[in-house]
Design a protein around this motif. Structure first.
Motif, PDB file in Angstrom:
ATOM      1  N   GLY A 238      49.497  27.093  58.411  1.00  0.00           N
ATOM      2  CA  GLY A 238      48.218  26.406  58.285  1.00  0.00           C
ATOM      3  C   GLY A 238      48.007  25.843  56.897  1.00  0.00           C
ATOM      4  O   GLY A 238      48.946  25.507  56.181  1.00  0.00           O
ATOM      5  N   ALA A 239      46.758  25.749  56.488  1.00  0.00           N
ATOM      6  CA  ALA A 239      46.423  25.223  55.172  1.00  0.00           C
ATOM      7  C   ALA A 239      46.975  26.145  54.085  1.00  0.00           C
ATOM      8  O   ALA A 239      47.007  27.362  54.231  1.00  0.00           O
ATOM      9  CB  ALA A 239      44.906  25.095  55.033  1.00  0.00           C
ATOM     10  N   SER A 240      47.422  25.555  52.979  1.00  0.00           N
ATOM     11  CA  SER A 240      48.058  26.318  51.918  1.00  0.00           C
ATOM     12  C   SER A 240      47.054  27.167  51.141  1.00  0.00           C
ATOM     13  O   SER A 240      45.938  26.738  50.838  1.00  0.00           O
ATOM     14  CB  SER A 240      48.762  25.358  50.955  1.00  0.00           C
ATOM     15  N   ALA A 241      47.474  28.402  50.802  1.00  0.00           N
ATOM     16  CA  ALA A 241      46.703  29.281  49.921  1.00  0.00           C
ATOM     17  C   ALA A 241      47.686  30.197  49.222  1.00  0.00           C
ATOM     18  O   ALA A 241      48.487  30.878  49.885  1.00  0.00           O
ATOM     19  CB  ALA A 241      45.667  30.085  50.699  1.00  0.00           C
ATOM     20  N   THR A 242      47.680  30.222  47.903  1.00  0.00           N
ATOM     21  CA  THR A 242      48.660  31.009  47.155  1.00  0.00           C
ATOM     22  C   THR A 242      48.088  32.362  46.746  1.00  0.00           C
ATOM     23  O   THR A 242      46.871  32.537  46.597  1.00  0.00           O
ATOM     24  CB  THR A 242      49.131  30.262  45.895  1.00  0.00           C
ATOM     25  N   GLY A 243      49.007  33.311  46.554  1.00  0.00           N
ATOM     26  CA  GLY A 243      48.604  34.632  46.118  1.00  0.00           C
ATOM     27  C   GLY A 243      48.182  34.645  44.663  1.00  0.00           C
ATOM     28  O   GLY A 243      48.579  33.789  43.867  1.00  0.00           O
ATOM     29  N   GLY A 244      47.378  35.613  44.299  1.00  0.00           N
ATOM     30  CA  GLY A 244      46.989  35.776  42.903  1.00  0.00           C
ATOM     31  C   GLY A 244      48.188  36.180  42.064  1.00  0.00           C
ATOM     32  O   GLY A 244      49.072  36.901  42.521  1.00  0.00           O
ATOM     33  N   GLY A 245      48.244  35.695  40.822  1.00  0.00           N
ATOM     34  CA  GLY A 245      49.351  36.041  39.936  1.00  0.00           C
ATOM     35  C   GLY A 245      49.221  37.444  39.371  1.00  0.00           C
ATOM     36  O   GLY A 245      48.134  38.034  39.348  1.00  0.00           O
ATOM     37  N   GLY A 246      50.341  38.003  38.918  1.00  0.00           N
ATOM     38  CA  GLY A 246      50.320  39.321  38.302  1.00  0.00           C
ATOM     39  C   GLY A 246      49.816  39.272  36.871  1.00  0.00           C
ATOM     40  O   GLY A 246      50.024  38.282  36.158  1.00  0.00           O
ATOM     41  N   GLY A 247      49.133  40.322  36.438  1.00  0.00           N
ATOM     42  CA  GLY A 247      48.693  40.410  35.054  1.00  0.00           C
ATOM     43  C   GLY A 247      49.881  40.535  34.117  1.00  0.00           C
ATOM     44  O   GLY A 247      50.941  41.044  34.494  1.00  0.00           O
ATOM     45  N   THR A 248      49.743  40.066  32.879  1.00  0.00           N
ATOM     46  CA  THR A 248      50.807  40.131  31.885  1.00  0.00           C
ATOM     47  C   THR A 248      50.355  41.010  30.723  1.00  0.00           C
ATOM     48  O   THR A 248      49.317  41.674  30.787  1.00  0.00           O
ATOM     49  CB  THR A 248      51.158  38.726  31.369  1.00  0.00           C
ATOM     50  N   GLN A 249      51.097  40.993  29.609  1.00  0.00           N
ATOM     51  CA  GLN A 249      50.717  41.754  28.422  1.00  0.00           C
ATOM     52  C   GLN A 249      49.680  41.020  27.581  1.00  0.00           C
ATOM     53  O   GLN A 249      49.085  41.601  26.676  1.00  0.00           O
ATOM     54  CB  GLN A 249      51.942  42.062  27.573  1.00  0.00           C
ATOM     55  N   THR A 250      49.460  39.747  27.869  1.00  0.00           N
ATOM     56  CA  THR A 250      48.548  38.955  27.039  1.00  0.00           C
ATOM     57  C   THR A 250      47.482  38.202  27.818  1.00  0.00           C
ATOM     58  O   THR A 250      46.591  37.611  27.212  1.00  0.00           O
ATOM     59  CB  THR A 250      49.346  37.926  26.211  1.00  0.00           C
ATOM     60  N   ALA A 251      47.554  38.208  29.159  1.00  0.00           N
ATOM     61  CA  ALA A 251      46.585  37.430  29.932  1.00  0.00           C
ATOM     62  C   ALA A 251      46.492  37.972  31.347  1.00  0.00           C
ATOM     63  O   ALA A 251      47.439  38.583  31.871  1.00  0.00           O
ATOM     64  CB  ALA A 251      46.980  35.953  29.958  1.00  0.00           C
ATOM     65  N   GLY A 252      45.345  37.724  31.978  1.00  0.00           N
ATOM     66  CA  GLY A 252      45.169  38.092  33.368  1.00  0.00           C
ATOM     67  C   GLY A 252      45.966  37.186  34.282  1.00  0.00           C
ATOM     68  O   GLY A 252      46.316  36.052  33.926  1.00  0.00           O
ATOM     69  N   GLY A 253      46.280  37.682  35.477  1.00  0.00           N
ATOM     70  CA  GLY A 253      46.992  36.875  36.463  1.00  0.00           C
ATOM     71  C   GLY A 253      46.154  35.692  36.903  1.00  0.00           C
ATOM     72  O   GLY A 253      44.927  35.778  37.013  1.00  0.00           O
ATOM     73  N   THR A 254      46.797  34.571  37.137  1.00  0.00           N
ATOM     74  CA  THR A 254      46.070  33.376  37.567  1.00  0.00           C
ATOM     75  C   THR A 254      45.500  33.576  38.965  1.00  0.00           C
ATOM     76  O   THR A 254      46.112  34.237  39.817  1.00  0.00           O
ATOM     77  CB  THR A 254      46.991  32.146  37.567  1.00  0.00           C
ATOM     78  N   GLY A 255      44.332  33.013  39.197  1.00  0.00           N
ATOM     79  CA  GLY A 255      43.757  33.062  40.527  1.00  0.00           C
ATOM     80  C   GLY A 255      44.544  32.181  41.488  1.00  0.00           C
ATOM     81  O   GLY A 255      45.085  31.137  41.094  1.00  0.00           O
ATOM     82  N   GLY A 256      44.662  32.616  42.738  1.00  0.00           N
ATOM     83  CA  GLY A 256      45.343  31.810  43.736  1.00  0.00           C
ATOM     84  C   GLY A 256      44.618  30.497  43.975  1.00  0.00           C
ATOM     85  O   GLY A 256      43.410  30.378  43.755  1.00  0.00           O
ATOM     86  N   THR A 257      45.357  29.485  44.419  1.00  0.00           N
ATOM     87  CA  THR A 257      44.768  28.169  44.655  1.00  0.00           C
ATOM     88  C   THR A 257      44.889  27.780  46.125  1.00  0.00           C
ATOM     89  O   THR A 257      45.884  28.095  46.790  1.00  0.00           O
ATOM     90  CB  THR A 257      45.443  27.094  43.788  1.00  0.00           C
ATOM     91  N   ALA A 258      43.880  27.096  46.605  1.00  0.00           N
ATOM     92  CA  ALA A 258      43.834  26.626  47.985  1.00  0.00           C
ATOM     93  C   ALA A 258      43.745  25.105  48.000  1.00  0.00           C
ATOM     94  O   ALA A 258      43.496  24.474  46.966  1.00  0.00           O
ATOM     95  CB  ALA A 258      42.625  27.228  48.703  1.00  0.00           C
TER      96      ALA A 258
END
Length: 343
Positions: A238-258
Motif C-alpha cells: 500500500g502507501a509507503s510509510a517508513t520505520g522510525g530511525g534508531g537513536g545514536t550517540q549524538t542525536a535521536g532517531g529520525t521520525g518515519g516518513t509517509a
C-alpha cells in the motif's frame, strides 16, 4: 521525616565525608514514630566549603545553607538493599542505592525494556549492559528501571491516547507513545549520580506497527543498540510509510516518513523516544537518545477496503545505549527492564 539542618546536627550519630567535601552522608538511629535508622545525604553544590560540612558534622547550629542541599533517602526508597546482590525490578519510580563502606567497584547489569507487540508483530528488544562500575564508599546512586508500554483500560469512547486493550502508552523512562491502535516504545534503564548525570543507559526497544486490511501482519519495532539502535520495520504494501530511525550517540532517531505528512512520526530526543505518526504506527524506544516514531499510511481513495481510514503503520526505532569503556552490550530477550548490583 525530612531533616532540618538543626535536627540533623542533633540526631546524627555517623557522618562520613567523601571526595573533597562535595558530599556528606548521614545516618541516625533515633526512633521516630517507630521508624529508625534514617539516612540522608548532604550535597555541597555551591562553594564546596569544607568547614560548612564540618560544622554540620559537629552540630554547629550557625551553619548556613549556602551551597548545600539535603535529600532524605528514606523518602525515595523505603526498602533499601544492603547486601549483595541487589535486584531492582520495574516499579515506576526512582530507587536509591548507598554504596557500602569499603566498596569501590560494583558489578552492574542494566536491562532496558522491550517495545510492545501488536498484530503478531514483535516489539524491539531492549539492550543489556554489563560491567564493573567504579564508585566511592557511601556514594549514592539513583536507579531508574525502564517500563514496558502499558495498556489503556478505559472504553474507546473515552478521549484517551489509545484503544482499549492496546499497549500504546510509552514505557516509563522515555518510551515514546504508539498510535491509537499500535504499540508504545520501551523505557530505558539507567544509573545516575547525585548530580543527575547518567552513568549507564540501557536503551529500550521500539514499538511495533499495527496491520490493516491492506497490510496484514504488522511491522516489528527496532532493537535498542550501541552505538546506534536499529530502525523500525517499514510497511511493505500500500502507501509507503517508513520505520522510525534508531537513536545514536549524538542525536535521536529520525521520525518515519509517509507519503502524506500527516502520517510522519516524531524524531527522538535526548532520553526520549519519538511519538508515532497517527493511529497505526509504533513509538520509539527510550535511551541515551530515543528512537524515532514510526510513520503511518494515509491511503488514498480505493487503496483500502474502508476508504479514508488509516492503513498500516511502521515500527518505532530502538533507543541507543551509553556506558563507560570496558562495558559490554547485547540484545536482551527479557520481557521487562531491570537493574542488578553486586559486589
Amino acid at each position: 521525616m525530612r531533616y532540618t539542618r538543626t535536627a540533623l546536627a542533633a540526631t546524627t550519630a555517623l557522618l562520613t565525608l567523601t571526595g573533597l567535601a562535595a558530599t556528606a552522608n548521614a545516618e541516625d538511629h533515633h526512633e521516630d514514630n517507630g521508624k529508625s535508622n534514617h539516612r540522608c545525604i548532604i550535597n555541597v553544590v555551591g562553594n564546596h566549603n569544607h568547614n560548612a560540612c564540618e560544622n554540620i558534622k559537629y552540630g554547629h547550629n550557625a551553619t548556613t545553607g549556602n551551597g548545600h542541599s539535603i535529600t532524605n533517602l528514606d523518602s525515595v526508597d523505603s526498602a533499601p538493599c544492603e547486601s549483595s546482590p541487589c535486584q531492582y525490578p520495574f516499579t515506576g519510580k526512582t530507587r536509591t542505592f548507598l554504596v557500602p563502606e569499603g566498596v569501590r567497584s560494583i558489578n552492574v547489569v542494566v536491562v532496558g525494556a522491550p517495545g510492545a507487540s501488536v498484530s503478531n508483530a514483535p516489539g524491539g528488544q531492549g539492550q543489556i549492559i554489563t560491567g564493573q562500575l567504579s564508585v566511592n564508599p557511601l556514594e549514592v546512586l539513583y536507579l531508574n528501571v525502564g517500563g514496558t508500554p502499558t495498556t489503556n483500560t478505559v472504553p474507546a469512547s473515552n478521549p484517551n491516547p489509545c484503544d482499549t486493550g492496546v499497549a500504546c502508552i510509552g514505557g516509563f523512562n522515555g518510551g515514546g507513545g504508539g498510535g491509537y491502535f499500535a504499540a508504545g516504545g520501551g523505557g530505558a534503564s539507567d544509573i545516575r549520580n547525585i548530580q543527575n548525570q547518567r552513568l549507564i543507559v540501557a536503551g529500550g526497544g521500539g514499538g511495533a506497527g499495527h496491520a490493516s486490511q491492506a497490510c496484514p501482519g504488522g511491522f516489528p519495532g527496532g532493537n535498542a543498540g550501541h552505538p546506534t539502535g536499529t530502525a523500525g520495520t517499514s510497511t511493505s504494501c500500500g502507501a509507503s510509510a517508513t520505520g522510525g530511525g534508531g537513536g545514536t550517540q549524538t542525536a535521536g532517531g529520525t521520525g518515519g516518513t509517509a507519503q502524506q505528512a500527516a502520517g510522519n512520526g516524531q524524531t527522538g530526543r535526548l532520553f526520549l523516544g519519538g511519538r508515532a505518526g497517527l493511529n497505526q504506527a509504533g513509538g520509539g524506544g527510550g535511551g541515551w537518545y530515543g528512537g524515532g516514531g514510526g510513520a503511518a499510511q494515509v491511503p488514498a481513495q480505493g487503496d483500502d477496503p474502508n476508504p479514508g481510514q488509516l492503513g498500516g503503520g511502521a515500527g518505532g526505532g530502538g533507543g541507543s545505549s551509553y556506558y563507560p569503556t570496558g562495558f559490554t552490550a547485547a540484545s536482551s530477550t527479557a520481557t521487562t527492564g531491570s537493574i542488578t548490583l553486586s559486589w
